[in-house]
Design an enzyme around this catalytic site. Structure first.
Site, PDB file in Angstrom:
ATOM      1  N   LYS A  11      -2.992  18.870  10.332  1.00  0.00           N
ATOM      2  CA  LYS A  11      -2.401  19.932   9.140  1.00  0.00           C
ATOM      3  C   LYS A  11      -2.770  19.414   7.971  1.00  0.00           C
ATOM      4  O   LYS A  11      -3.214  20.145   7.151  1.00  0.00           O
ATOM      5  CB  LYS A  11      -0.992  19.825   9.366  1.00  0.00           C
ATOM      6  CG  LYS A  11      -0.571  20.523  10.974  1.00  0.00           C
ATOM      7  CD  LYS A  11       0.954  20.691  10.978  1.00  0.00           C
ATOM      8  CE  LYS A  11       1.872  19.467  10.858  1.00  0.00           C
ATOM      9  NZ  LYS A  11       1.380  18.490  11.861  1.00  0.00           N
ATOM     10  N   ARG A  86      10.165  22.712   9.926  1.00  0.00           N
ATOM     11  CA  ARG A  86      10.022  21.796  11.419  1.00  0.00           C
ATOM     12  C   ARG A  86      11.298  22.239  12.151  1.00  0.00           C
ATOM     13  O   ARG A  86      11.495  21.778  13.360  1.00  0.00           O
ATOM     14  CB  ARG A  86       9.958  20.378  11.003  1.00  0.00           C
ATOM     15  CG  ARG A  86       8.549  19.746  10.963  1.00  0.00           C
ATOM     16  CD  ARG A  86       8.937  18.157  10.624  1.00  0.00           C
ATOM     17  NE  ARG A  86       8.082  17.371  10.996  1.00  0.00           N
ATOM     18  CZ  ARG A  86       7.105  16.826  10.294  1.00  0.00           C
ATOM     19  NH1 ARG A  86       6.778  17.342   9.154  1.00  0.00           N
ATOM     20  NH2 ARG A  86       6.233  15.825  10.843  1.00  0.00           N
ATOM     21  N   ARG A 125      -5.203   6.548  12.362  1.00  0.00           N
ATOM     22  CA  ARG A 125      -5.143   7.345  10.764  1.00  0.00           C
ATOM     23  C   ARG A 125      -4.811   6.197   9.738  1.00  0.00           C
ATOM     24  O   ARG A 125      -4.009   5.216   9.915  1.00  0.00           O
ATOM     25  CB  ARG A 125      -4.073   8.135  10.814  1.00  0.00           C
ATOM     26  CG  ARG A 125      -3.575   8.845   9.589  1.00  0.00           C
ATOM     27  CD  ARG A 125      -2.792  10.097   9.369  1.00  0.00           C
ATOM     28  NE  ARG A 125      -1.436   9.954  10.030  1.00  0.00           N
ATOM     29  CZ  ARG A 125      -0.491  10.869  10.459  1.00  0.00           C
ATOM     30  NH1 ARG A 125      -0.856  12.006  10.027  1.00  0.00           N
ATOM     31  NH2 ARG A 125       0.548  10.766  10.874  1.00  0.00           N
ATOM     32  N   ARG A 158       0.660   4.102   7.653  1.00  0.00           N
ATOM     33  CA  ARG A 158       1.892   4.582   7.448  1.00  0.00           C
ATOM     34  C   ARG A 158       2.976   3.695   8.312  1.00  0.00           C
ATOM     35  O   ARG A 158       2.802   3.037   9.311  1.00  0.00           O
ATOM     36  CB  ARG A 158       2.196   6.030   7.939  1.00  0.00           C
ATOM     37  CG  ARG A 158       1.536   6.746   6.561  1.00  0.00           C
ATOM     38  CD  ARG A 158       1.538   8.257   7.026  1.00  0.00           C
ATOM     39  NE  ARG A 158       2.577   8.690   7.972  1.00  0.00           N
ATOM     40  CZ  ARG A 158       2.585  10.126   8.221  1.00  0.00           C
ATOM     41  NH1 ARG A 158       1.525  10.933   7.875  1.00  0.00           N
ATOM     42  NH2 ARG A 158       3.394  10.413   9.102  1.00  0.00           N
ATOM     43  N   ARG A 169       7.741  11.066  17.821  1.00  0.00           N
ATOM     44  CA  ARG A 169       7.601  12.261  17.099  1.00  0.00           C
ATOM     45  C   ARG A 169       6.912  13.551  17.849  1.00  0.00           C
ATOM     46  O   ARG A 169       7.283  14.546  17.623  1.00  0.00           O
ATOM     47  CB  ARG A 169       6.551  11.638  15.878  1.00  0.00           C
ATOM     48  CG  ARG A 169       7.345  10.824  15.043  1.00  0.00           C
ATOM     49  CD  ARG A 169       6.416  10.380  13.937  1.00  0.00           C
ATOM     50  NE  ARG A 169       5.496  11.193  13.004  1.00  0.00           N
ATOM     51  CZ  ARG A 169       4.472  10.978  12.629  1.00  0.00           C
ATOM     52  NH1 ARG A 169       3.784   9.646  12.644  1.00  0.00           N
ATOM     53  NH2 ARG A 169       3.655  11.776  11.959  1.00  0.00           N
TER      54      ARG A 169
HETATM   55  P1  ADP Z   1      -1.221  15.935  10.592  1.00  0.00           P
HETATM   56  O1  ADP Z   1      -1.190  16.249   9.084  1.00  0.00           O
HETATM   57  O2  ADP Z   1      -1.053  17.255  11.415  1.00  0.00           O
HETATM   58  O3  ADP Z   1      -0.381  14.902  11.080  1.00  0.00           O
HETATM   59  P2  ADP Z   1      -3.611  14.898   9.665  1.00  0.00           P
HETATM   60  O4  ADP Z   1      -4.345  15.547   8.897  1.00  0.00           O
HETATM   61  O5  ADP Z   1      -3.033  13.384   9.197  1.00  0.00           O
HETATM   62  O6  ADP Z   1      -2.529  15.299  10.811  1.00  0.00           O
HETATM   63  O7  ADP Z   1      -4.714  14.022  10.937  1.00  0.00           O
HETATM   64  C1  ADP Z   1      -4.469  12.826  11.770  1.00  0.00           C
HETATM   65  C2  ADP Z   1      -5.754  12.178  11.814  1.00  0.00           C
HETATM   66  O8  ADP Z   1      -6.721  12.832  12.582  1.00  0.00           O
HETATM   67  C3  ADP Z   1      -6.227  11.611  10.593  1.00  0.00           C
HETATM   68  O9  ADP Z   1      -6.777  10.301  10.997  1.00  0.00           O
HETATM   69  C4  ADP Z   1      -7.369  12.639  10.355  1.00  0.00           C
HETATM   70  O10 ADP Z   1      -8.542  11.866   9.664  1.00  0.00           O
HETATM   71  C5  ADP Z   1      -7.972  12.919  11.857  1.00  0.00           C
HETATM   72  N1  ADP Z   1      -8.381  14.190  11.882  1.00  0.00           N
HETATM   73  C6  ADP Z   1      -7.942  15.281  11.558  1.00  0.00           C
HETATM   74  N2  ADP Z   1      -8.638  16.410  11.814  1.00  0.00           N
HETATM   75  C7  ADP Z   1      -9.417  16.171  12.873  1.00  0.00           C
HETATM   76  C8  ADP Z   1     -10.611  16.730  13.611  1.00  0.00           C
HETATM   77  N3  ADP Z   1     -10.869  17.846  13.493  1.00  0.00           N
HETATM   78  N4  ADP Z   1     -11.423  15.889  14.481  1.00  0.00           N
HETATM   79  C9  ADP Z   1     -11.249  14.437  14.344  1.00  0.00           C
HETATM   80  N5  ADP Z   1     -10.185  13.792  13.631  1.00  0.00           N
HETATM   81  C10 ADP Z   1      -9.451  14.598  12.820  1.00  0.00           C
HETATM   82  P1  AMP Z   2       4.561  13.888   8.204  1.00  0.00           P
HETATM   83  O1  AMP Z   2       4.044  13.467   7.210  1.00  0.00           O
HETATM   84  O2  AMP Z   2       4.574  15.633   8.103  1.00  0.00           O
HETATM   85  O3  AMP Z   2       4.111  13.361   9.467  1.00  0.00           O
HETATM   86  O4  AMP Z   2       6.242  13.542   8.076  1.00  0.00           O
HETATM   87  C1  AMP Z   2       6.546  12.083   8.224  1.00  0.00           C
HETATM   88  C2  AMP Z   2       7.840  12.058   8.423  1.00  0.00           C
HETATM   89  O5  AMP Z   2       8.710  12.806   7.499  1.00  0.00           O
HETATM   90  C3  AMP Z   2       8.445  12.882   9.769  1.00  0.00           C
HETATM   91  O6  AMP Z   2       8.348  11.921  10.762  1.00  0.00           O
HETATM   92  C4  AMP Z   2      10.116  12.949   9.366  1.00  0.00           C
HETATM   93  O7  AMP Z   2      10.656  11.819   9.474  1.00  0.00           O
HETATM   94  C5  AMP Z   2       9.674  13.306   7.879  1.00  0.00           C
HETATM   95  N1  AMP Z   2       9.648  14.975   7.788  1.00  0.00           N
HETATM   96  C6  AMP Z   2       8.646  15.233   7.280  1.00  0.00           C
HETATM   97  N2  AMP Z   2       8.842  16.780   6.936  1.00  0.00           N
HETATM   98  C7  AMP Z   2      10.089  16.930   7.569  1.00  0.00           C
HETATM   99  C8  AMP Z   2      10.880  18.290   7.627  1.00  0.00           C
HETATM  100  N3  AMP Z   2      10.079  19.319   7.258  1.00  0.00           N
HETATM  101  N4  AMP Z   2      12.129  17.952   8.237  1.00  0.00           N
HETATM  102  C9  AMP Z   2      12.783  16.672   8.510  1.00  0.00           C
HETATM  103  N5  AMP Z   2      11.831  15.693   8.539  1.00  0.00           N
HETATM  104  C10 AMP Z   2      10.637  15.733   7.812  1.00  0.00           C
END
Ligand code: ADP
Ligand code: AMP
Length: 217
Positions: A11, A86, A125, A158, A169
């Protein structure tokens, strides 16, 4: 628009590119929490334990923070929301915020990946400490190890990037966030995208969806 999908679905990766292409802000609730935690604000202090465990921060804290962000002037022409809502309560709150600021939710793409793919992506990541850009050590590595391509900042993993927090998660998503898929399907806003394609192909599908839903905006 709101992007839905498992943690690790991509995302943030997609929202960043889409927002840049559309010229609107990328609003990621997780990034907002991390900024508050870095600045050691009161809100950051309240959120930290939840974030580090991989639990959702309580709605009353989260909704106020996101509502304030969406009310700022740079969101007046639209925004890409990532990580919010969420819970169903957050979706209802978003509806109220949009009513207040005169906004309309155009489309809710669900970036669909299997749990195995999500876990593999989360495991590799790396995030830029300065601008929040994300990389993957196998799938999307930076040009220079440990250095952000976009701003030259340092990359870090992170604090919630542990195998236990990842599994937790995904469980939290199934219990608290998955109901939003039906919620937005019933509202006629949900569109599914195959998130297991390359980053570029997922982006192309999302652009086509936005073009259809909002005439390019
Ligand atoms: P989310 O925001 O849904 O948690 P991220 O955008 O942070 O996901 O992506 C999670 C990991 O996967 C990151 O390390 C990113 O570089 C990698 N990633 C994202 N999209 C793809 C894809 N289409 N193919 C391979 N790796 C991806
Ligand atoms: P994310 O970067 O989206 O993976 O979010 C990291 C963490 O932030 C999550 O695991 C939650 O602990 C908190 N968080 C982010 N967005 C929300 C939300 N909409 N509601 C509650 N907690 C959130």
């Amino acid at each position: 628009m709101v992007l839905l999908g498992l943690p690790g679905a991509g995302k943030g990766t997609q929202a960043e590119r889409l927002a840049r292409a559309l010229g609107v802000p990328h609003v990621a609730s997780g990034d907002l929490f991390r900024e508050h935690m870095d600045r050691e604000t009161e809100l950051g202090r309240q959120a930290r334990a939840y974030v580090e465990r991989g639990d959702l921060v309580p709605d009353e804290v989260t909704i106020g923070m996101v509502a304030e962000r969406l009310s700022r002037a740079d969101c007046a022409d639209g925004f890409v929301l990532d990580g919010f809502p969420r819970t169903v309560a957050q979706a209802e709150a978003l509806r109220r915020v949009l009513d207040r600021i005169g906004g309309v939710l155009h489309i809710v793409p669900l970036v669909r990946v299997s749990e195995e793919v999500a876990l593999a992506r989360l495991a590799g990541r790396w995030t830029c400490r300065d601008c929040g850009a994300v990389y993957h050590d196998l799938f999307s590595p930076p040009r220079e190890a440990g250095v952000c391509d976009v701003c030259g900042g340092g990359l870090y993993q992170r604090p919630d990037e542990t195998p236990e927090a990842h599994r937790h998660r995904l469980q939290v998503y199934k219990e608290q966030t998955a109901p939003l898929v039906e919620y937005y399907r019933r509202a006629g806003l949900l569109v599914e995208v195959d998130g297991e394609q390359s980053i570029e192909d997922v982006q192309a599908d999302l652009r086509a969806i936005v073009e259809t839903a909002c005439g390019g905006r």
